[in-house]
Design a protein around this motif. Structure first.
Motif, short mmCIF file in Angstrom:
data_model
loop_
_atom_site.label_atom_id
_atom_site.label_comp_id
_atom_site.label_asym_id
_atom_site.label_seq_id
_atom_site.Cartn_x
_atom_site.Cartn_y
_atom_site.Cartn_z
N ALA A 25 0.83 -1.21 0.00
CA ALA A 25 0.00 0.00 0.00
C ALA A 25 0.86 1.25 0.00
O ALA A 25 0.54 2.25 -0.66
N LEU A 26 1.96 1.22 0.72
CA LEU A 26 2.89 2.35 0.74
C LEU A 26 3.48 2.60 -0.64
O LEU A 26 3.53 3.74 -1.12
N ALA A 27 3.94 1.53 -1.28
CA ALA A 27 4.54 1.68 -2.61
C ALA A 27 3.53 2.26 -3.60
O ALA A 27 3.84 3.17 -4.38
N LEU A 28 2.30 1.76 -3.57
CA LEU A 28 1.27 2.26 -4.47
C LEU A 28 0.95 3.73 -4.19
O LEU A 28 0.77 4.53 -5.12
N THR A 29 0.92 4.11 -2.91
CA THR A 29 0.59 5.48 -2.56
C THR A 29 1.71 6.43 -2.94
O THR A 29 1.46 7.55 -3.41
N VAL A 30 2.95 6.02 -2.73
CA VAL A 30 4.09 6.86 -3.11
C VAL A 30 4.02 7.21 -4.60
O VAL A 30 4.15 8.37 -4.99
N VAL A 31 3.80 6.21 -5.42
CA VAL A 31 3.76 6.45 -6.86
C VAL A 31 2.52 7.26 -7.23
O VAL A 31 2.58 8.16 -8.08
N ALA A 32 1.39 6.98 -6.59
CA ALA A 32 0.17 7.75 -6.87
C ALA A 32 0.36 9.22 -6.54
O ALA A 32 -0.27 10.10 -7.17
N MET A 33 1.24 9.52 -5.58
CA MET A 33 1.50 10.91 -5.18
C MET A 33 2.65 11.54 -5.96
O MET A 33 3.08 12.64 -5.65
N GLY A 34 3.16 10.80 -6.97
CA GLY A 34 4.16 11.37 -7.86
C GLY A 34 5.58 10.92 -7.64
O GLY A 34 6.50 11.39 -8.33
N GLY A 35 5.80 10.00 -6.69
CA GLY A 35 7.15 9.56 -6.38
C GLY A 35 7.59 8.31 -7.12
O GLY A 35 6.83 7.73 -7.91
#
Length: 258
Positions: A25-35
């Protein structure tokens, strides 16, 4: 007034234990936020599926144990090679080996210590060295490290003295790093989770224990991996630029106090 930057644009973040649960979930959220993400896990198949979901331009993977210092250095090196640098870390990988104190084996004690405490140190040190070198070379950096702790490290637990001790140690590690590295603009904070719906909490959420734990959570429910990932990503972002050395409980109110 400048609008706070809650995005993770231009952030390259190592996430350990990224193959499932909160780490995924962290990895998905990081990328969703532009990272961008350097995903670390023991499960190569899970990492492959994650990279396919995120896209190869957004994710590189490292298969190995966080208890191996070489894996920590490989994660930093891979991030540098793929993205030009790394400026974030979430020490999330975890294991449990449950037993009452008098029955716990030394192997169970050491395994949990190796992953949660030593593993967190290896990754913190590896990223810290990278960021310090960049800072001393004159580069303006903004590093952020989030160590994942637990309510077990703040109030104790039954049947997991290894886990509770390791998670308490993570709190001390966070405070030391925050004091040493603040002058280099490297922030270090801790997030402690309560009971989140992941494979690691299946026993607590079972019919035998569920009512007892839910009665102590004011929000009256378990956490979801996606919602506990968001506060971590806030701490990785520039919106949290003046927060370091702090311990944030994300647990539905399971612990409330000054």
């Amino acid at each position: 007034m400048q609008t706070p930057d809650f995005s993770l644009d231009n952030k390259q973040v190592i996430v350990t234990g990224a193959g499932q649960g909160i780490g995924k979930a962290l990895a998905l959220t990081v990328v969703a936020m532009g990272g961008k993400v350097v995903a670390v896990d023991l499960n190569a198949d899970a990492l492959g599926a994650l990279r396919a979901e995120l896209g190869e331009a957004n994710c590189v993977t490292i298969t190995g144990s966080v208890a191996d210092p070489a894996v920590a250095q490989a994660a930093v090196d891979s991030g540098v090679a793929a993205f030009g640098g790394v400026n974030g870390l979430v020490n999330n990988a975890g294991v449990t080996r449950t037993a009452m104190i008098d029955k716990m084996t030394l192997e169970s004690w050491q395994t949990v210590m190796d992953v949660h405490l030593s593993g967190s140190f290896y990754f913190l040190q590896a990223l810290g060295r990278h960021l310090l070198a960049r800072s001393k070379a004159g580069e303006k950096i903004a590093g952020s490290i989030v160590n994942i702790s637990s309510d077990a490290g703040r109030r104790g637990t039954i049947g997991q003295i290894n886990y509770g001790t390791a998670k308490a140690g993570v709190l001390g590690m966070t405070m030391c790093a925050a004091r040493e590295w603040g002058k280099f603009n490297i922030r270090c904070n801790t997030v402690g989770f309560g009971v989140v719906e992941t494979p690691m909490t299946e026993t607590i959420r079972s019919e035998k224990f569920a009512d007892m734990y839910l009665a102590q959570i004011p929000l009256g429910r378990w956490g979801a991996a996606e919602e506990v990932a968001r506060p971590v990503c806030f701490l990785l972002s520039d919106a949290a630029s003046y927060i370091t050395g702090q311990h944030l409980s994300v647990n539905g109110g399971y612990t409330i106090g000054l």
